[in-house]
Design an enzyme around this catalytic site. Structure first.
Site, PDB file in Angstrom:
ATOM      1  N   ASN A  60       0.858  -1.193   0.000  1.00 51.52           N
ATOM      2  CA  ASN A  60       0.000   0.000   0.000  1.00 51.52           C
ATOM      3  C   ASN A  60       0.891   1.239   0.000  1.00 51.52           C
ATOM      4  OD1 ASN A  60      -1.809   2.046   0.496  1.00 51.52           O
ATOM      5  ND2 ASN A  60      -2.385   1.354   2.559  1.00 51.52           N
ATOM      6  N   TRP A  61       0.975   1.874  -1.175  1.00 49.68           N
ATOM      7  CA  TRP A  61       1.872   3.031  -1.295  1.00 49.68           C
ATOM      8  C   TRP A  61       1.287   4.279  -0.611  1.00 49.68           C
ATOM      9  CZ3 TRP A  61       3.908   2.897  -7.111  1.00 49.68           C
ATOM     10  CH2 TRP A  61       4.695   1.744  -7.276  1.00 49.68           C
ATOM     11  N   LYS A  62       0.040   4.206  -0.201  1.00 48.81           N
ATOM     12  CA  LYS A  62      -0.655   5.365   0.418  1.00 48.81           C
ATOM     13  C   LYS A  62      -0.490   6.599  -0.474  1.00 48.81           C
ATOM     14  CE  LYS A  62      -0.162   3.197   4.909  1.00 48.81           C
ATOM     15  NZ  LYS A  62      -0.065   3.330   6.348  1.00 48.81           N
TER      16      LYS A  62
ATOM     17  N   HIS B  79      -9.587   1.251   5.560  1.00 50.64           N
ATOM     18  CA  HIS B  79      -8.283   1.496   6.186  1.00 50.64           C
ATOM     19  C   HIS B  79      -8.467   2.492   7.334  1.00 50.64           C
ATOM     20  CE1 HIS B  79      -4.138   2.577   6.830  1.00 50.64           C
ATOM     21  NE2 HIS B  79      -3.789   1.531   6.117  1.00 50.64           N
TER      22      HIS B  79
ATOM     23  N   GLU C  20      -6.779   4.887   8.272  1.00 52.98           N
ATOM     24  CA  GLU C  20      -6.518   6.288   7.909  1.00 52.98           C
ATOM     25  C   GLU C  20      -7.736   6.922   7.244  1.00 52.98           C
ATOM     26  OE1 GLU C  20      -2.927   5.433   5.754  1.00 52.98           O
ATOM     27  OE2 GLU C  20      -1.893   5.021   7.644  1.00 52.98           O
TER      28      GLU C  20
ATOM     29  N   GLU D 222      -4.902  -4.667  10.987  1.00 53.13           N
ATOM     30  CA  GLU D 222      -3.890  -3.620  11.105  1.00 53.13           C
ATOM     31  C   GLU D 222      -4.093  -2.840  12.403  1.00 53.13           C
ATOM     32  OE1 GLU D 222      -2.241  -2.540   6.962  1.00 53.13           O
ATOM     33  OE2 GLU D 222      -3.921  -1.226   7.344  1.00 53.13           O
TER      34      GLU D 222
ATOM     35  N   GLY E 100       2.787   2.628  10.895  1.00 53.61           N
ATOM     36  CA  GLY E 100       3.730   3.733  10.710  1.00 53.61           C
ATOM     37  C   GLY E 100       4.477   4.131  11.965  1.00 53.61           C
TER      38      GLY E 100
ATOM     39  N   SER F 249       3.769  -1.737  10.478  1.00 58.97           N
ATOM     40  CA  SER F 249       5.225  -1.798  10.678  1.00 58.97           C
ATOM     41  C   SER F 249       5.812  -3.165  10.360  1.00 58.97           C
ATOM     42  CB  SER F 249       5.601  -1.348  12.101  1.00 58.97           C
ATOM     43  OG  SER F 249       5.243   0.004  12.292  1.00 58.97           O
TER      44      SER F 249
ATOM     45  N   GLY G  71       2.951  -0.981   4.317  1.00 54.88           N
ATOM     46  CA  GLY G  71       2.948   0.455   4.035  1.00 54.88           C
ATOM     47  C   GLY G  71       4.357   0.923   3.705  1.00 54.88           C
ATOM     48  N   GLY G  72       4.993   1.568   4.671  1.00 53.68           N
ATOM     49  CA  GLY G  72       6.314   2.188   4.473  1.00 53.68           C
ATOM     50  C   GLY G  72       7.327   1.315   3.745  1.00 53.68           C
TER      51      GLY G  72
HETATM   52  P1  13P Z   1       3.117   0.660   7.748  1.00 51.41           P
HETATM   53  O1  13P Z   1       3.647  -0.623   7.147  1.00 51.41           O
HETATM   54  O2  13P Z   1       3.798   1.877   7.200  1.00 51.41           O
HETATM   55  O3  13P Z   1       3.072   0.604   9.237  1.00 51.41           O
HETATM   56  O4  13P Z   1       1.603   0.794   7.234  1.00 51.41           O
HETATM   57  C1  13P Z   1       0.767  -0.287   7.334  1.00 51.41           C
HETATM   58  C2  13P Z   1      -0.468   0.024   6.599  1.00 51.41           C
HETATM   59  O5  13P Z   1      -1.239   0.892   7.007  1.00 51.41           O
HETATM   60  C3  13P Z   1      -0.750  -0.710   5.357  1.00 51.41           C
HETATM   61  O6  13P Z   1      -2.031  -0.480   4.898  1.00 51.41           O
END
Ligand code: 13P
Length: 257
Positions: free
Chosen positions: A9-11, A99, A101, A171, A177, A217, A238-239
């Site tokens: 997930n590149w967000k 999600h 977020e 998650e 993050g 993470s 994510g990251g």
């Molecule tokens: P991180 O891997 O950056 O913690 O993000 C996880 C995430 O929200 C994937 O959707």
């Protein structure tokens, strides 16, 4: 045995040039055996780069593209929305729904999420439905109850023939993050509880085959331990998905079960 999936997930990251470089780097370094019918990979870029990524991966078997969200509406005067129908016309396979977020920054309610799930499924897109508790809920030891409620509200209204097309991503909000990942015991406990509830509602066979991802993470160092848990079927990354070398290491961390 459930199908394994690693989804990046590149967000809201990357420019056009960066997206180009990142996907090229990932493709260039994929090796035989990294992907298979039992072990799939998906890239979930921002909307403007979906077509770019799709065109690069479309001839690679078991490699897919997802979207980070879709509209709860079919089509029409909804400025700024992107419909599941549009996504399907591009060739999108998955769509993240719920999600944390989006729940937080866009005040998405359970009703809206269930409408998005319906939209995705009606357009033959597989929802990756996210659930996760905050730290306060975990510290109060109410995490399992909380997650199951999120699933009943957003997903378990679906009939059998639709639930089998969905994927769940656990998650924990406190792990997203933050660099603070769930321990493998914490992940396994929750994933087992989720699988158990699916089996209870839809039967043991559907429960066994259901794909449940961990996100929060997850990185090149801790992925192997998390993926070794019997009920963790891969990750929503994510990251670490923004770095080709790390993302490839995570793909290779899936046990060859
Ligand atoms: P991180 O891997 O950056 O913690 O993000 C996880 C995430 O929200 C994937 O959707």
């Amino acid at each position: 045995m459930s199908i394994k999936l690693i989804a990046g997930n590149w967000k809201m990251n990357t420019s056009l040039e960066e997206a180009n470089q990142l996907i090229d780097e990932i493709i260039k370094n994929l090796e035989d055996g990294d992907l298979s019918a039992e072990k799939k990979v998906a890239i979930i870029p921002p909307f403007p780069f979906i077509d770019l990524v799709l065109n690069k991966i479309k001839t690679i078997p078991n490699f897919y593209v997802g979207a980070q969200d879709c509209s709860p509406f079919d089509n029409g005067a909804y400025t700024g929305d992107v419909s599941a129908k549009m996504l399907k016309s591009l060739g999108v396979e998955y769509c993240i729904i719920g999600h944390s977020e989006r729940r937080l920054h866009h005040q998405e309610t359970n009703l809206t999420l269930s409408e998005k799930v319906e939209q995705a499924l009606n357009n033959d897109i597989r929802p990756i439905f996210c659930c996760g508790e905050n730290l306060e809920i975990r510290e109060a030891n109410q995490h399992i109850e909380f997650i199951l409620k999120q699933l009943y509200d957003g997903l378990f209204f679906l009939p059998k023939e639709k639930i089998v097309k969905t994927i769940i991503a656990y998650e924990p909000i406190w792990a997203i993050g933050t660099g603070k990942t769930a321990t493998s015991q914490q992940a396994q406990e929750m994933h087992a509880a989720i699988r158990n509830e699916i089996s209870k509602n839809y039967g043991a066979e559907i429960g066994t085959y259901f794909t449940i991802l961990y996100g929060g993470s997850c990185n090149a160092k801790n992925a192997a331990e998390l993926f070794a848990c019997p009920d963790v079927d891969g990750g929503l990354i994510g990251g670490a998905s923004l770095n080709a070398a790390d993302f490839l290491k995570i793909i290779k961390s899936l046990p060859k079960k």
